[in-house]
Scaffold this active site. Structure first.
Site, PDB file in Angstrom:
ATOM      1  N   ASP A 176      97.934  39.576  14.662  1.00 44.47           N
ATOM      2  CA  ASP A 176      98.498  39.270  15.862  1.00 44.47           C
ATOM      3  C   ASP A 176      98.267  39.989  17.044  1.00 44.47           C
ATOM      4  OD1 ASP A 176     100.682  37.914  17.319  1.00 44.47           O
ATOM      5  OD2 ASP A 176     101.488  40.150  17.563  1.00 44.47           O
ATOM      6  N   LYS A 231      96.016  38.993  20.883  1.00 47.38           N
ATOM      7  CA  LYS A 231      96.274  39.532  21.936  1.00 47.38           C
ATOM      8  C   LYS A 231      94.844  39.948  22.609  1.00 47.38           C
ATOM      9  CE  LYS A 231     100.982  40.217  20.982  1.00 47.38           C
ATOM     10  NZ  LYS A 231     101.926  41.091  20.182  1.00 47.38           N
TER      11      LYS A 231
END
Ligand code: ADP
Ligand code: ASP
Ligand code: MG
Length: 815
Positions: free
Chosen positions: A678, A682
């Protein structure tokens, strides 16, 4: 003296006729009145249908009986039994005459324009006779007038041209001979020199009123209808259309010429010439002031007065080298069309003179084509002209107002609204008076276009955003909660109305033309939903063809991403917290941006990084203002922050992870957070937004998990492995504690490289003091060289993410 004209709906029911009589009673207290009446609503169309059926040799009794019944029902409702008979008898005579004429048409199966006018004349004759009889119950001096013989015209049946001088004379003589009478006059019908019935064109009763007004120098010509005057747009298309207090004759003329049906365009001329005000009023709301069309209109602040539209139009395009520099070419073309009585709605010519496009009524298109082919036969054969083509299924949208003349930027605003909503403009025309700009567009886009343009020009009204939401998990639910709570404020302060038009989760979906109320959306979904089908959802969303649309993706799944490009290309903006779209192939990331740019829509994904924190926006602003990013350092996993900030003392690693998940801080699958994936996504999105063409594999990630945890096949297994490896995590914790350091998972972008590493930092490090699930990001740039620009705050959780999504939606609305 005033002329009061009542339209079809005002004589269409017992209730409206009673209202009409009350209005007449009130008006007479102040001024003498003459009443002009239309046929009952729908009757002219039924008469036309009968005539056409008879011509085809078909049975016409059903519409005839429908017309009879419409009238008889009113008589039974409004007249006492004793007074009914004479009215029934007279109407029966009319209907018998009508039947005879129709039978004659049926016998020869031919319907001339003259006979058609005669048939249509019965609508006004019946209604006027009927209403005047009802009026006799209330007023003593009523007289019904068959006005056809008082308005003299040429023999252009269907749309006869009025001999004003003669008609005015006849009317004033008639009036002089009937002083003291309350006249009820048939609208719409007239007669030629030979006394044959002609008509003034559909909607022509308004014109009758103006002719009588002019003949008798009336104080006002009042047009009583079923809406509050002339509105900014057709209320059947634009819900938010509002009443205009005042218009000039020219404005009213332009609006009605381009489709504002509420008043018939020729009505304006006699009134204008004699400076008689026309007032459009609502029979069903008599107290409302309505619209004044008059000479000295006060200056208005509105950039445009109204938007009108013609539903069905055809265009013909004529092009070829033979036209260039040939004087008289367009003269030849347009005199040909005018000679043949083809009304040209608008014309545009390219400045190279290479082509002329003009719009006509669809019924005239083929005739125009044939005429042109004949007239320009030689040029066509010599290939100096291309064979003209007819295009159908088009509409005209026109914006009208005298202020356009003095205000720059009006057309930019018009085309911006159309462009942002994916409306393709086929042709444009601006009248030299600058009172109107008209565009031709596809008929299927008309409603969307009129609404979008209305929103663009009347800023004081609430702009409507139509949103379609995917995902009803933590974020979706929270977004609905915030939207519902905030709607009144938005409406009040942001002039924005957000309407949820569709909701889908992985099981159910529901789209509603009316919008879905948010107080009980779950119930609505349970009651009305169909099985979820994303493809169908997108198809239906596009088919609704609404203006200012936003597709909101609150899922974490790859499925919706596959539709992003198609959605953007359908001129629908996207707001998404789903990171998958922007972090998959670079090519795809670019394709979304390109599609959004090309179709002038927004693609907002602020919540892809740091939930609601302004990170993407800050980076974009830096880049756009010419700053150069040298380094980005960040802690962007709110989940990992939370875990490290709570992994202290006696607490065990896997229980802290579990707790983070329960608090909604993790991705639906916590492995996506802990394996760094994750975070990687980003950083990838940030790097791409900072201008680096980067793929996932270009990012190096130091794992914070032992291999066994990474290999787990399910969430349950993963938790088991975390527990099995408790000693590994305990070791990390004690090592850091022994050095008065804390564990931090830090991403860095520098010199085009991105790495994510697990670090132990002491209190001298700016990322040392981070609490809860906070994110922190520091941008070192040319401008922020010595002290970086830092954004810090809660970067995970449904509430802040939903708030970020919400802010993105509002930003779409601000455009
Ligand atoms: P009447 O039968 O009273 O003559 P019409 O049907 O001819 O009434 O005209 C009134 C209708 O015109 C309204 O009901 C409305 O639907 C339509 N209309 C279209 N454009 C406008 C507009 N800009 N303002 C008001 N009404 C409009
Ligand atoms: N009855 C006619 C029509 O429907 C005229 C009018 O209503 O103004 O066109
Ligand atoms: Mg009308």
């Amino acid at each position: 003296m005033n002329i009061l004209k009542f339209g079809g709906t005002s004589v269409g029911s017992a209730k409206s006729i009673s209202a009409l009589l009350d209005i007449v009673e009130e008006s007479r207290k102040k001024e003498d009145c003459i009443i002009v009446l239309s046929a009952m609503s729908g009757v002219t169309n039924l008469l036309l249908e009968m005539a056409e059926r008879a011509q085809l040799g078909e049975d016409y009794m059903a519409p005839l009986l429908a017309i009879e019944e419409k009238h008889f029902e009113i008589i039974r409702a409004l007249l006492p039994a004793s007074a009914q008979n004479p009215v029934f008898t007279k109407l029966k005579i009319y209907f018998n005459e009508l039947e005879d004429i129709l039978q004659a048409v049926l016998n020869i199966q031919e319907l001339t324009a003259q006979t058609k006018d005669l048939i249509l004349s019965y609508g006004e004759r019946c209604s006027t006779f009927m209403v005047s009889h009802i009026a006799k119950q209330k007023f003593a001096d009523v007289e019904a007038v068959d006005g056809a013989q008082l308005i003299k015209t040429d023999s252009n049946f269907g749309q006869a041209k009025v001999d004003m001088d003669l008609s005015e004379l006849l009317i004033s003589d008639f009036y002089a001979a009937h002083t003291g009478k309350l006249l009820f006059v048939t609208g719409f019908i007239s007669s030629n020199e030979a006394g044959r019935v002609t008509t003034l064109g559909r909607g022509g009763s308004d014109y009758t009123a103006a002719i009588w007004g002019s003949a008798l120098n009336a104080g006002e010509i009042q047009i009583w209808t079923d809406v509050n005057g002339m509105l900014t747009a057709d209320p059947r298309i634009v819900e938010k259309a509002f009443s205009l207090p005042e218009l000039s004759y020219t404005e009213a003329m332009e609006l009605s010429y381009f489709g504002a049906k509420v008043i018939y365009p020729p009505t304006m001329t006699p009134a204008f010439l004699k400076k008689i005000p026309i007032v459009i009023k609502n029979t069903f709301d008599a107290a409302f002031a309505g619209t004044y069309i008059r000479h000295d209109v006060k200056h208005s602040e509105l950039p445009i007065k109204g938007i009108s539209s013609i539903d069905e139009i055809s265009i013909l395009n004529l092009s070829g080298s033979g036209m260039v520099g040939k004087t008289g070419f367009s003269g030849r073309l347009f005199s040909l069309l005018s000679r043949e009585q083809i009304n040209v709605v608008l014309i545009t010519q390219s400045s190279s003179e290479h082509s002329i496009t003009f719009a006509v009524n669809p019924a005239d298109a083929i005739k125009a084509l044939n005429l042109i082919s004949k007239e320009f036969e030689l040029e066509l054969q010599a290939k100096k002209l291309e064979y003209p083509q007819v295009e159908n299924e088009l509409s005209v949208l026109a914006i009208v107002g005298e202020n356009m003349k003095h205000t720059p930027g009006i057309s930019a605003r018009l085309f911006n609204a159309l462009g942002r909503n994916g409306v393709n403009v086929r042709a444009i025309a601006q009248g030299s008076s600058e009172y109107n700009i008209s565009v031709i567009l596809s008929k299927s886009d008309l409603s969307k276009a009129v609404n979008a343009v209305h929103d663009a020009f009347y800023e004081d009204l609430k702009k409507t955003l139509n949103i379609f939401c995917l995902g009803t998990g933590n974020i979706g639910k929270e977004l609905f909660k915030q939207l519902e709570k905030q709607m009144p404020f938005l409406a009040e302060n942001n002039d924005l109305q957000v309407k949820v038009m569709g909701i889908s989760n992985s099981k159910q979906m529901y789209l509603s033309e009316k919008g879905i109320a948010l107080d009980n959306w779950q119930l609505k979904l349970d009651e009305h939903a169909e099985p979820a089908d994303l493809k169908l959802f997108v198809k239906k969303m596009k088919a609704m063809n609404l203006p200012n649309c936003v597709f909101v993706d609150n899922t974490a799944s790859v499925n919706p991403v596959n539709y992003y490009k198609e959605i953007l290309e359908g001129s629908i903006s996207i707001v998404t917290c789903n990171k998958i779209g922007n972090s998959a192939d670079y090519e795809q990331y670019c394709a979304f941006k390109k599609a959004a740019r090309k179709y002038s829509v927004d693609f907002y994904y602020e919540t892809n990084v740091g939930a609601g924190l302004p990170i993407i926006r800050t980076l974009k602003d830096l880049m756009m203002s010419g700053d150069k990013v040298a380094k980005i350092e960040a802690i962007l996993s709110g989940t990992i922050s939370y875990i490290f900030n709570n992994f202290k003392g006696e607490r065990l690693f896997h229980t802290v992870v579990k707790e983070a998940q329960e608090l909604g801080y993790t991705e639906p699958d916590p492995r996506d957070d802990l394996n760094g994936k994750d975070f990687m996504r980003k950083m990838l999105i940030l790097a791409r937004d900072a201008g680096y063409a980067m793929e996932e594999q270009d990012i190096s990630i130091e794992s914070m998990l032992p291999p066994a945890c990474l290999a787990a096949n399910s969430v349950t297994e993963f938790y088991q492995e975390l527990e099995n490896n408790a000693a590994y995590f305990e070791n990390m914790k004690t090592q850091a504690a022994n050095h008065q350091q804390v564990l931090r998972y830090i991403g860095k972008l520098e010199d085009g490289k991105v790495e994510i590493t697990l670090q132990m930092v002491d209190e001298s490090h700016p990322f040392f003091a981070l609490s809860g699930s906070d994110n922190i990001i520091s941008f070192t740039t040319d401008r922020y060289k010595d002290r970086p620009l830092v954004v810090k705050g809660p970067g995970a959780g449904a509430e802040v993410t939903a708030a970020g999504v919400f802010a993105d939606i509002i930003n779409v609305g601000k455009k």
